[in-house]
Write a protein that holds these residues in place. Structure first.
Motif, PDB file in Angstrom:
ATOM      1  N   LYS A   1      -3.067 -11.330  -1.543  1.00  0.00           N
ATOM      2  CA  LYS A   1      -2.851  -9.747  -1.907  1.00  0.00           C
ATOM      3  C   LYS A   1      -4.180  -8.900  -1.865  1.00  0.00           C
ATOM      4  O   LYS A   1      -4.931  -8.260  -1.411  1.00  0.00           O
ATOM      5  CB  LYS A   1      -2.159  -9.296  -3.334  1.00  0.00           C
ATOM      6  CG  LYS A   1      -1.485  -8.429  -3.260  1.00  0.00           C
ATOM      7  CD  LYS A   1      -0.365  -8.495  -3.926  1.00  0.00           C
ATOM      8  CE  LYS A   1      -0.815  -8.273  -6.217  1.00  0.00           C
ATOM      9  NZ  LYS A   1      -0.191  -8.475  -7.157  1.00  0.00           N
ATOM     10  N   MET A   2      -5.156  -9.621  -3.189  1.00  0.00           N
ATOM     11  CA  MET A   2      -6.185  -8.603  -2.680  1.00  0.00           C
ATOM     12  C   MET A   2      -7.174  -8.955  -1.635  1.00  0.00           C
ATOM     13  O   MET A   2      -7.680  -7.512  -1.645  1.00  0.00           O
ATOM     14  CB  MET A   2      -7.477  -9.791  -3.881  1.00  0.00           C
ATOM     15  CG  MET A   2      -6.991  -9.177  -5.736  1.00  0.00           C
ATOM     16  SD  MET A   2      -6.100  -8.005  -6.525  1.00  0.00           S
ATOM     17  CE  MET A   2      -7.725  -6.973  -6.399  1.00  0.00           C
ATOM     18  N   PHE A   3      -6.978  -9.612  -0.585  1.00  0.00           N
ATOM     19  CA  PHE A   3      -7.385  -9.486   0.401  1.00  0.00           C
ATOM     20  C   PHE A   3      -7.284  -8.440   1.431  1.00  0.00           C
ATOM     21  O   PHE A   3      -8.354  -7.771   1.998  1.00  0.00           O
ATOM     22  CB  PHE A   3      -7.757 -11.185   1.599  1.00  0.00           C
ATOM     23  CG  PHE A   3      -7.761 -10.918   2.897  1.00  0.00           C
ATOM     24  CD1 PHE A   3      -9.655 -10.888   2.830  1.00  0.00           C
ATOM     25  CD2 PHE A   3      -6.845 -10.174   3.200  1.00  0.00           C
ATOM     26  CE1 PHE A   3      -9.936 -11.160   4.619  1.00  0.00           C
ATOM     27  CE2 PHE A   3      -7.307 -10.635   5.307  1.00  0.00           C
ATOM     28  CZ  PHE A   3      -8.698 -10.926   5.185  1.00  0.00           C
ATOM     29  N   TYR A   4      -6.759  -8.215   1.157  1.00  0.00           N
ATOM     30  CA  TYR A   4      -5.498  -7.335   2.067  1.00  0.00           C
ATOM     31  C   TYR A   4      -5.865  -5.766   1.213  1.00  0.00           C
ATOM     32  O   TYR A   4      -6.525  -4.749   2.622  1.00  0.00           O
ATOM     33  CB  TYR A   4      -4.003  -6.805   2.619  1.00  0.00           C
ATOM     34  CG  TYR A   4      -3.535  -8.634   3.220  1.00  0.00           C
ATOM     35  CD1 TYR A   4      -3.920  -8.048   4.336  1.00  0.00           C
ATOM     36  CD2 TYR A   4      -3.353  -9.377   2.765  1.00  0.00           C
ATOM     37  CE1 TYR A   4      -4.039  -9.323   5.347  1.00  0.00           C
ATOM     38  CE2 TYR A   4      -2.861 -10.841   3.750  1.00  0.00           C
ATOM     39  CZ  TYR A   4      -3.659 -10.188   5.382  1.00  0.00           C
ATOM     40  OH  TYR A   4      -3.319 -11.533   6.089  1.00  0.00           O
ATOM     41  N   LEU A   5      -5.675  -6.365   0.217  1.00  0.00           N
ATOM     42  CA  LEU A   5      -6.223  -4.505  -0.756  1.00  0.00           C
ATOM     43  C   LEU A   5      -7.905  -3.630  -0.687  1.00  0.00           C
ATOM     44  O   LEU A   5      -8.019  -3.106  -0.486  1.00  0.00           O
ATOM     45  CB  LEU A   5      -5.962  -4.551  -1.760  1.00  0.00           C
ATOM     46  CG  LEU A   5      -3.977  -4.370  -1.915  1.00  0.00           C
ATOM     47  CD1 LEU A   5      -4.095  -4.832  -3.704  1.00  0.00           C
ATOM     48  CD2 LEU A   5      -3.468  -4.087  -2.046  1.00  0.00           C
ATOM     49  N   ASN A   6      -8.253  -5.033  -0.654  1.00  0.00           N
ATOM     50  CA  ASN A   6      -9.469  -4.885  -0.263  1.00  0.00           C
ATOM     51  C   ASN A   6     -10.101  -3.963   1.339  1.00  0.00           C
ATOM     52  O   ASN A   6     -11.308  -4.018   1.765  1.00  0.00           O
ATOM     53  CB  ASN A   6     -10.372  -6.099  -0.457  1.00  0.00           C
ATOM     54  CG  ASN A   6     -10.566  -5.935  -2.008  1.00  0.00           C
ATOM     55  OD1 ASN A   6     -10.668  -5.126  -2.841  1.00  0.00           O
ATOM     56  ND2 ASN A   6     -10.728  -7.546  -2.601  1.00  0.00           N
ATOM     57  N   ASN A   7      -9.388  -4.643   2.351  1.00  0.00           N
ATOM     58  CA  ASN A   7      -9.558  -4.637   3.579  1.00  0.00           C
ATOM     59  C   ASN A   7      -8.557  -2.921   4.003  1.00  0.00           C
ATOM     60  O   ASN A   7      -8.122  -3.030   5.470  1.00  0.00           O
ATOM     61  CB  ASN A   7      -8.467  -5.191   3.766  1.00  0.00           C
ATOM     62  CG  ASN A   7      -9.897  -6.579   4.341  1.00  0.00           C
ATOM     63  OD1 ASN A   7     -11.282  -5.955   5.214  1.00  0.00           O
ATOM     64  ND2 ASN A   7     -10.087  -7.477   3.234  1.00  0.00           N
ATOM     65  N   GLY A   8      -8.429  -2.445   3.208  1.00  0.00           N
ATOM     66  CA  GLY A   8      -7.591  -0.844   3.472  1.00  0.00           C
ATOM     67  C   GLY A   8      -6.303  -1.182   3.857  1.00  0.00           C
ATOM     68  O   GLY A   8      -5.620   0.042   3.834  1.00  0.00           O
ATOM     69  N   PHE A   9      -6.029  -2.060   3.545  1.00  0.00           N
ATOM     70  CA  PHE A   9      -3.863  -1.704   3.209  1.00  0.00           C
ATOM     71  C   PHE A   9      -3.759  -1.560   1.635  1.00  0.00           C
ATOM     72  O   PHE A   9      -4.488  -1.610   0.551  1.00  0.00           O
ATOM     73  CB  PHE A   9      -3.288  -3.548   2.806  1.00  0.00           C
ATOM     74  CG  PHE A   9      -3.753  -3.709   3.989  1.00  0.00           C
ATOM     75  CD1 PHE A   9      -2.419  -3.831   5.688  1.00  0.00           C
ATOM     76  CD2 PHE A   9      -4.701  -3.639   5.035  1.00  0.00           C
ATOM     77  CE1 PHE A   9      -2.629  -3.549   6.876  1.00  0.00           C
ATOM     78  CE2 PHE A   9      -4.659  -4.284   6.389  1.00  0.00           C
ATOM     79  CZ  PHE A   9      -3.982  -4.280   7.258  1.00  0.00           C
ATOM     80  N   THR A  10      -2.333  -1.072   1.285  1.00  0.00           N
ATOM     81  CA  THR A  10      -1.667  -0.834   0.399  1.00  0.00           C
ATOM     82  C   THR A  10      -0.316  -0.971  -0.495  1.00  0.00           C
ATOM     83  O   THR A  10       0.176  -1.272   0.738  1.00  0.00           O
ATOM     84  CB  THR A  10      -2.146   1.040   0.299  1.00  0.00           C
ATOM     85  OG1 THR A  10      -1.852   1.380  -1.452  1.00  0.00           O
ATOM     86  CG2 THR A  10      -0.839   1.974   0.912  1.00  0.00           C
ATOM     87  N   ILE A  11       0.513  -1.524  -1.468  1.00  0.00           N
ATOM     88  CA  ILE A  11       1.475  -2.180  -1.595  1.00  0.00           C
ATOM     89  C   ILE A  11       2.482  -0.603  -1.567  1.00  0.00           C
ATOM     90  O   ILE A  11       1.903   0.042  -2.425  1.00  0.00           O
ATOM     91  CB  ILE A  11       1.375  -1.837  -2.836  1.00  0.00           C
ATOM     92  CG1 ILE A  11       0.327  -3.372  -2.918  1.00  0.00           C
ATOM     93  CG2 ILE A  11       2.988  -2.888  -2.955  1.00  0.00           C
ATOM     94  CD1 ILE A  11       0.574  -4.702  -4.503  1.00  0.00           C
ATOM     95  N   VAL A  12       3.109  -1.066  -0.247  1.00  0.00           N
ATOM     96  CA  VAL A  12       4.005   0.239  -0.240  1.00  0.00           C
ATOM     97  C   VAL A  12       5.928  -0.776  -0.980  1.00  0.00           C
ATOM     98  O   VAL A  12       6.439   0.731  -1.324  1.00  0.00           O
ATOM     99  CB  VAL A  12       4.550   0.638   1.097  1.00  0.00           C
ATOM    100  CG1 VAL A  12       3.051   0.736   2.028  1.00  0.00           C
ATOM    101  CG2 VAL A  12       5.021  -1.181   2.232  1.00  0.00           C
TER     102      VAL A  12
END
Length: 142
Positions: free
Chosen positions: A111-122
């Motif tokens: 989860k942190m990997f994707y958040l750190n790569n420009g994604f946001t939780i929807v």
């Protein structure tokens, strides 16, 4: 980093890599669920663009996309934390137009990997797509 599309001849290699990676990163899965998922995964391959990722001709991981959605990204456990995941996700975004991904809520590192790569939780679901008790977080590229 190089990649190539997987063929049916690669499926056993992919499943073995998946098993090693999940054993290292998904300690929240029950043994039975892990074994069930391992049997189900090959059924998805024909519907995905499955890519094998290489560094100097050494297989380090695989990804599976369905249009703009990243369905799976797994690395060899020894390669996690070396920046290869970041290189792969950036290439998937740039070259394959990936815009969304789903992650097990209990997999904090992913989860942190994707958040750190420009994604946001929807959004979030209380179970996985098969109804198993593993909450799923849906992310989109900002």
């Amino acid at each position: 980093m190089k990649n190539r599309q997987a063929t049916t001849n690669d499926y056993e290699t992919i499943i073995n890599l998946w098993n090693r990676s999940v054993s290292k990163t998904h300690d929240f899965l029950s043994f039975k669920d892990k074994e069930d998922i391992k049997k189900e995964i090959p059924m998805y391959f024909p519907h995905l663009d499955v890519r094998l990722w290489f560094v100097e001709n050494e297989l380090i991981g695989f990804s599976g996309t369905n249009h703009q959605h990243l369905e799976m990204l797994f690395l060899e456990p020894a390669e996690i934390g070396k920046g290869y995941g970041k290189q792969i996700i950036q290439q998937l975004i740039r070259d394959f137009n990936v815009r969304s991904v789903d992650v097990n809520k209990d997999n904090e590192n992913a989860k942190m990997f994707y958040l750190n790569n420009g994604f946001t939780i929807v959004s979030e679901d209380p179970t996985d797509s098969s109804g198993r008790p593993y909450p799923i977080v849906h992310l989109r590229l900002k």
